[in-house]
Write an enzyme that holds these catalytic residues in place. Sequence first.
Site, short mmCIF file in Angstrom:
data_model
loop_
_atom_site.label_atom_id
_atom_site.label_comp_id
_atom_site.label_asym_id
_atom_site.label_seq_id
_atom_site.Cartn_x
_atom_site.Cartn_y
_atom_site.Cartn_z
N ASP A 1 0.85 -1.19 0.00
CA ASP A 1 0.00 0.00 0.00
C ASP A 1 0.89 1.24 0.00
OD1 ASP A 1 -1.78 2.10 0.56
OD2 ASP A 1 -3.01 0.85 1.86
N LYS B 1 -1.16 9.86 0.59
CA LYS B 1 -1.25 11.18 1.23
C LYS B 1 -0.04 11.39 2.14
CE LYS B 1 -6.26 11.35 1.20
NZ LYS B 1 -7.48 11.33 2.01
N ASP C 1 3.73 -0.06 -8.11
CA ASP C 1 3.16 0.55 -9.30
C ASP C 1 2.93 2.04 -9.06
OD1 ASP C 1 1.09 -0.03 -7.38
OD2 ASP C 1 -0.35 0.57 -8.90
N THR D 1 1.90 -11.17 -10.22
CA THR D 1 0.75 -11.27 -9.33
C THR D 1 -0.50 -10.91 -10.13
OG1 THR D 1 0.72 -8.95 -8.61
CG2 THR D 1 2.21 -10.45 -7.41
#
Length: 188
Positions: free
Chosen positions: A94, A98, A130, A167
């Site tokens: 993740d 922000k 990514d 994946t």
Amino acid sequence: GWGALFADDLPRPFPMVVEIGFGRGEFLRQLAALRPQVAHLGVDVSFKRVLKMARRLARTGIRNIRLVEGTGEEMVRELLPESSVETFWINFPDPWPKKRHHRRRLIQPPFVREMAVRLQPGGRVEIATDHQDYAGWIERVLSAEPWLENIHAPQPYLREVPGRMRTAYQVEWLREGRPLCFWSYRRR
């Protein structure tokens, strides 16, 4: 210890491979199927994902995977002995995009140091993202860790790694045209 948890299925000593944040689990299952004499450990913070993966594994003949529900940071720090891991895989963590959430990102200097200490000499950390902002962050953190060296130097990372398993998320993002980044670092 890990030796006892894998004793019924693997001869000792065995190398250990750890995937942190295994998501849908297809990458970990492929790794384990390709190397049946290697202990594979999957770690995920989501109980639901761990349960789904455990159910999937129960329907297969794969006997060299064990699962842990928890954070990667806690698992590495508290459950893995020094110099015990052959490879850490972290696929598309993740990015917490922000700025006020950056402290929640998995790839942080203390965590990278903990992984480096737990790698066997020559052991590897393999990371993919990514997210371009996170890519810059990951590069700065990895390159600053003195226990690790970049396998792809002088390039900071690769955009594609020939022969690397994909994946399900990676396949999706490639279709969307997202640029991907892959790091391979080795313990000195």
